[in-house]
Write an enzyme that holds these catalytic residues in place. Structure first.
Site, PDB file in Angstrom:
ATOM      1  N   LYS A 146       0.824  -1.211   0.000  1.00 18.49           N
ATOM      2  CA  LYS A 146       0.000   0.000   0.000  1.00 18.49           C
ATOM      3  C   LYS A 146       0.866   1.273   0.000  1.00 18.49           C
ATOM      4  O   LYS A 146       2.077   1.205   0.238  1.00 18.49           O
ATOM      5  CB  LYS A 146      -0.947  -0.050   1.202  1.00 18.49           C
ATOM      6  CG  LYS A 146      -2.000  -1.159   1.094  1.00 18.49           C
ATOM      7  CD  LYS A 146      -2.986  -1.106   2.265  1.00 18.49           C
ATOM      8  CE  LYS A 146      -4.065  -2.155   2.125  1.00 18.49           C
ATOM      9  NZ  LYS A 146      -5.060  -2.079   3.229  1.00 18.49           N
ATOM     10  N   TYR A 166     -12.379  -1.734  -3.902  1.00 21.86           N
ATOM     11  CA  TYR A 166     -12.918  -1.901  -2.546  1.00 21.86           C
ATOM     12  C   TYR A 166     -14.446  -1.786  -2.523  1.00 21.86           C
ATOM     13  O   TYR A 166     -15.017  -1.440  -1.490  1.00 21.86           O
ATOM     14  CB  TYR A 166     -12.286  -0.868  -1.602  1.00 21.86           C
ATOM     15  CG  TYR A 166     -10.909  -1.276  -1.103  1.00 21.86           C
ATOM     16  CD1 TYR A 166     -10.727  -2.426  -0.335  1.00 21.86           C
ATOM     17  CD2 TYR A 166      -9.788  -0.503  -1.383  1.00 21.86           C
ATOM     18  CE1 TYR A 166      -9.470  -2.786   0.140  1.00 21.86           C
ATOM     19  CE2 TYR A 166      -8.516  -0.867  -0.915  1.00 21.86           C
ATOM     20  CZ  TYR A 166      -8.370  -2.007  -0.144  1.00 21.86           C
ATOM     21  OH  TYR A 166      -7.131  -2.373   0.329  1.00 21.86           O
ATOM     22  N   PHE A 188     -15.498   3.706   6.856  1.00 25.91           N
ATOM     23  CA  PHE A 188     -14.097   4.003   6.536  1.00 25.91           C
ATOM     24  C   PHE A 188     -13.836   4.079   5.039  1.00 25.91           C
ATOM     25  O   PHE A 188     -12.711   4.314   4.614  1.00 25.91           O
ATOM     26  CB  PHE A 188     -13.167   2.955   7.185  1.00 25.91           C
ATOM     27  CG  PHE A 188     -13.415   1.521   6.779  1.00 25.91           C
ATOM     28  CD1 PHE A 188     -12.928   1.006   5.584  1.00 25.91           C
ATOM     29  CD2 PHE A 188     -14.135   0.666   7.611  1.00 25.91           C
ATOM     30  CE1 PHE A 188     -13.153  -0.313   5.206  1.00 25.91           C
ATOM     31  CE2 PHE A 188     -14.367  -0.666   7.246  1.00 25.91           C
ATOM     32  CZ  PHE A 188     -13.872  -1.150   6.041  1.00 25.91           C
ATOM     33  N   ARG A 224      -2.312 -14.265   4.108  1.00 27.58           N
ATOM     34  CA  ARG A 224      -3.047 -13.576   5.183  1.00 27.58           C
ATOM     35  C   ARG A 224      -2.285 -13.726   6.500  1.00 27.58           C
ATOM     36  O   ARG A 224      -2.232 -12.794   7.302  1.00 27.58           O
ATOM     37  CB  ARG A 224      -4.470 -14.137   5.329  1.00 27.58           C
ATOM     38  CG  ARG A 224      -5.404 -13.949   4.133  1.00 27.58           C
ATOM     39  CD  ARG A 224      -5.965 -12.585   3.930  1.00 27.58           C
ATOM     40  NE  ARG A 224      -6.496 -11.939   5.094  1.00 27.58           N
ATOM     41  CZ  ARG A 224      -7.125 -10.748   5.031  1.00 27.58           C
ATOM     42  NH1 ARG A 224      -7.312 -10.125   3.860  1.00 27.58           N
ATOM     43  NH2 ARG A 224      -7.557 -10.175   6.109  1.00 27.58           N
ATOM     44  N   THR A 244      -5.729  -7.139  10.417  1.00 32.84           N
ATOM     45  CA  THR A 244      -6.033  -5.831   9.825  1.00 32.84           C
ATOM     46  C   THR A 244      -5.585  -4.691  10.750  1.00 32.84           C
ATOM     47  O   THR A 244      -4.988  -3.713  10.293  1.00 32.84           O
ATOM     48  CB  THR A 244      -7.558  -5.717   9.568  1.00 32.84           C
ATOM     49  OG1 THR A 244      -7.988  -6.869   8.839  1.00 32.84           O
ATOM     50  CG2 THR A 244      -7.892  -4.455   8.801  1.00 32.84           C
ATOM     51  N   ARG A 273       2.260  -6.563   9.025  1.00 37.05           N
ATOM     52  CA  ARG A 273       1.511  -5.453   9.633  1.00 37.05           C
ATOM     53  C   ARG A 273       2.043  -5.102  11.020  1.00 37.05           C
ATOM     54  O   ARG A 273       2.058  -3.928  11.404  1.00 37.05           O
ATOM     55  CB  ARG A 273       0.020  -5.787   9.643  1.00 37.05           C
ATOM     56  CG  ARG A 273      -0.593  -5.561   8.239  1.00 37.05           C
ATOM     57  CD  ARG A 273      -1.972  -6.106   8.140  1.00 37.05           C
ATOM     58  NE  ARG A 273      -2.691  -5.605   6.967  1.00 37.05           N
ATOM     59  CZ  ARG A 273      -3.861  -6.081   6.551  1.00 37.05           C
ATOM     60  NH1 ARG A 273      -4.437  -7.080   7.196  1.00 37.05           N
ATOM     61  NH2 ARG A 273      -4.445  -5.563   5.488  1.00 37.05           N
ATOM     62  N   ASN A 281      -2.192   0.202   6.846  1.00 34.95           N
ATOM     63  CA  ASN A 281      -1.709  -1.082   7.349  1.00 34.95           C
ATOM     64  C   ASN A 281      -0.842  -1.852   6.339  1.00 34.95           C
ATOM     65  O   ASN A 281      -0.794  -3.071   6.357  1.00 34.95           O
ATOM     66  CB  ASN A 281      -2.876  -1.916   7.881  1.00 34.95           C
ATOM     67  CG  ASN A 281      -3.909  -2.210   6.809  1.00 34.95           C
ATOM     68  OD1 ASN A 281      -3.728  -1.842   5.658  1.00 34.95           O
ATOM     69  ND2 ASN A 281      -4.978  -2.873   7.201  1.00 34.95           N
ATOM     70  N   HIS A 326      -2.265  -5.426   1.391  1.00 39.91           N
ATOM     71  CA  HIS A 326      -3.577  -6.038   1.113  1.00 39.91           C
ATOM     72  C   HIS A 326      -3.367  -7.495   0.727  1.00 39.91           C
ATOM     73  O   HIS A 326      -2.356  -7.832   0.120  1.00 39.91           O
ATOM     74  CB  HIS A 326      -4.274  -5.318  -0.054  1.00 39.91           C
ATOM     75  CG  HIS A 326      -5.439  -6.099  -0.596  1.00 39.91           C
ATOM     76  ND1 HIS A 326      -6.690  -6.029  -0.035  1.00 39.91           N
ATOM     77  CD2 HIS A 326      -5.514  -7.018  -1.598  1.00 39.91           C
ATOM     78  CE1 HIS A 326      -7.499  -6.866  -0.696  1.00 39.91           C
ATOM     79  NE2 HIS A 326      -6.811  -7.469  -1.648  1.00 39.91           N
ATOM     80  N   GLU A 339      -9.571 -10.204  -8.159  1.00 43.70           N
ATOM     81  CA  GLU A 339      -8.565  -9.169  -7.907  1.00 43.70           C
ATOM     82  C   GLU A 339      -7.360  -9.274  -8.858  1.00 43.70           C
ATOM     83  O   GLU A 339      -6.824  -8.241  -9.283  1.00 43.70           O
ATOM     84  CB  GLU A 339      -8.108  -9.235  -6.443  1.00 43.70           C
ATOM     85  CG  GLU A 339      -9.229  -8.807  -5.490  1.00 43.70           C
ATOM     86  CD  GLU A 339      -8.839  -8.857  -4.019  1.00 43.70           C
ATOM     87  OE1 GLU A 339      -9.593  -8.296  -3.213  1.00 43.70           O
ATOM     88  OE2 GLU A 339      -7.791  -9.454  -3.668  1.00 43.70           O
TER      89      GLU A 339
HETATM   90  N1  UDP Z   1      -9.932  -0.361   7.026  1.00 42.25           N
HETATM   91  C1  UDP Z   1     -10.059   0.842   7.694  1.00 42.25           C
HETATM   92  N2  UDP Z   1     -10.786   0.867   8.856  1.00 42.25           N
HETATM   93  C2  UDP Z   1     -11.393  -0.242   9.371  1.00 42.25           C
HETATM   94  C3  UDP Z   1     -11.267  -1.452   8.669  1.00 42.25           C
HETATM   95  C4  UDP Z   1     -10.527  -1.477   7.500  1.00 42.25           C
HETATM   96  O1  UDP Z   1      -9.537   1.869   7.266  1.00 42.25           O
HETATM   97  O2  UDP Z   1     -12.043  -0.170  10.425  1.00 42.25           O
HETATM   98  C5  UDP Z   1      -9.149  -0.388   5.763  1.00 42.25           C
HETATM   99  C6  UDP Z   1      -7.793  -1.086   5.935  1.00 42.25           C
HETATM  100  O3  UDP Z   1      -6.833  -0.438   5.093  1.00 42.25           O
HETATM  101  C7  UDP Z   1      -8.099  -2.490   5.481  1.00 42.25           C
HETATM  102  C8  UDP Z   1      -9.062  -2.223   4.307  1.00 42.25           C
HETATM  103  O4  UDP Z   1      -9.864  -1.136   4.792  1.00 42.25           O
HETATM  104  O5  UDP Z   1      -6.935  -3.200   5.105  1.00 42.25           O
HETATM  105  C9  UDP Z   1      -9.960  -3.366   3.936  1.00 42.25           C
HETATM  106  O6  UDP Z   1     -10.615  -3.839   5.098  1.00 42.25           O
HETATM  107  P1  UDP Z   1     -10.743  -5.392   5.374  1.00 42.25           P
HETATM  108  O7  UDP Z   1     -11.694  -5.566   6.516  1.00 42.25           O
HETATM  109  O8  UDP Z   1     -11.052  -6.119   4.104  1.00 42.25           O
HETATM  110  O9  UDP Z   1      -9.283  -5.785   5.922  1.00 42.25           O
HETATM  111  P2  UDP Z   1      -8.098  -6.654   5.250  1.00 42.25           P
HETATM  112  O10 UDP Z   1      -8.743  -7.723   4.412  1.00 42.25           O
HETATM  113  O11 UDP Z   1      -7.257  -5.698   4.450  1.00 42.25           O
HETATM  114  O12 UDP Z   1      -7.333  -7.217   6.423  1.00 42.25           O
HETATM  115 MG    MG Z   2     -10.184  -7.611   2.994  1.00 45.25          MG
END
Ligand code: UDP
Ligand code: MG
Length: 139
Positions: A11, A51, A59, A87, A93, A104, A114, A117, A128
């Site tokens: 990112k 997204y 968010f 993952r 996250t 992370r 974070n 992705h 994707e």
């Molecule tokens: N995100 C955020 N606030 C939140 C949750 C997610 O800004 O409360 C952002 C963060 O950059 C995250 C992305 O949105 O990586 C996608 O969210 P997701 O729940 O899919 O998390 P990921 O799959 O990236 O762990």
């Molecule tokens: Mg996700």
């Protein structure tokens, strides 16, 4: 366990901070084979489309602003059990909840900024990867 493909983004926070090299090293060390890699700057439309599942979340607009603030590195990669393994290497996250040794934990600033992705399921990876790579770009 079958060979699987997953999709990753380094990112804008991690790319700008100069952490891309270390993250790519962790990816290679973990046994992923890189099939496609490029640095791009996401347009607002691309970030919103990518997204889309989060469109109704509070968010969403902050996330789109963040993801378009600077270059990102997009990656298609494969190994056995790639989705789960990537993952795990990424970590939770929210970096406060991320395990020691994860990307992370090392590089994320907060739940938004974070560092990386990763696809969350085979069906997601199948959307994707072609979102960013044409067949000719996957080697
Ligand atoms: N995100 C955020 N606030 C939140 C949750 C997610 O800004 O409360 C952002 C963060 O950059 C995250 C992305 O949105 O990586 C996608 O969210 P997701 O729940 O899919 O998390 P990921 O799959 O990236 O762990
Ligand atoms: Mg996700």
């Amino acid at each position: 366990m079958a060979i699987e493909q997953t999709f990753a983004i380094i990112k804008p926070d991690a790319t700008a901070a100069g952490h891309a090299g270390q993250i790519l090293g962790m990816i290679e060390k973990a046994g992923f084979r890189i099939r496609g890699l490029k640095m791009i700057r996401l347009s607002k439309q691309q970030a919103e489309g990518f997204y889309d599942v989060h469109r109704e979340r509070p968010f969403f607009s902050g996330l789109v602003t963040f993801m378009t603030e600077g270059p990102v590195i997009v990656l298609a990669m494969e190994r056995e059990d790639a989705i789960k393994q990537w993952r795990e290497l990424m970590g939770a996250t929210n970096p406060e909840k991320a395990a020691e040794g994860t990307i992370r934990k090392k590089f994320a600033h907060n739940i938004e900024r974070n560092a990386v992705h990763g696809s969350d399921a085979p069906e997601t990876a199948a959307i994707e990867i072609p979102f960013f790579f044409s067949l000719a770009e996957l080697l």
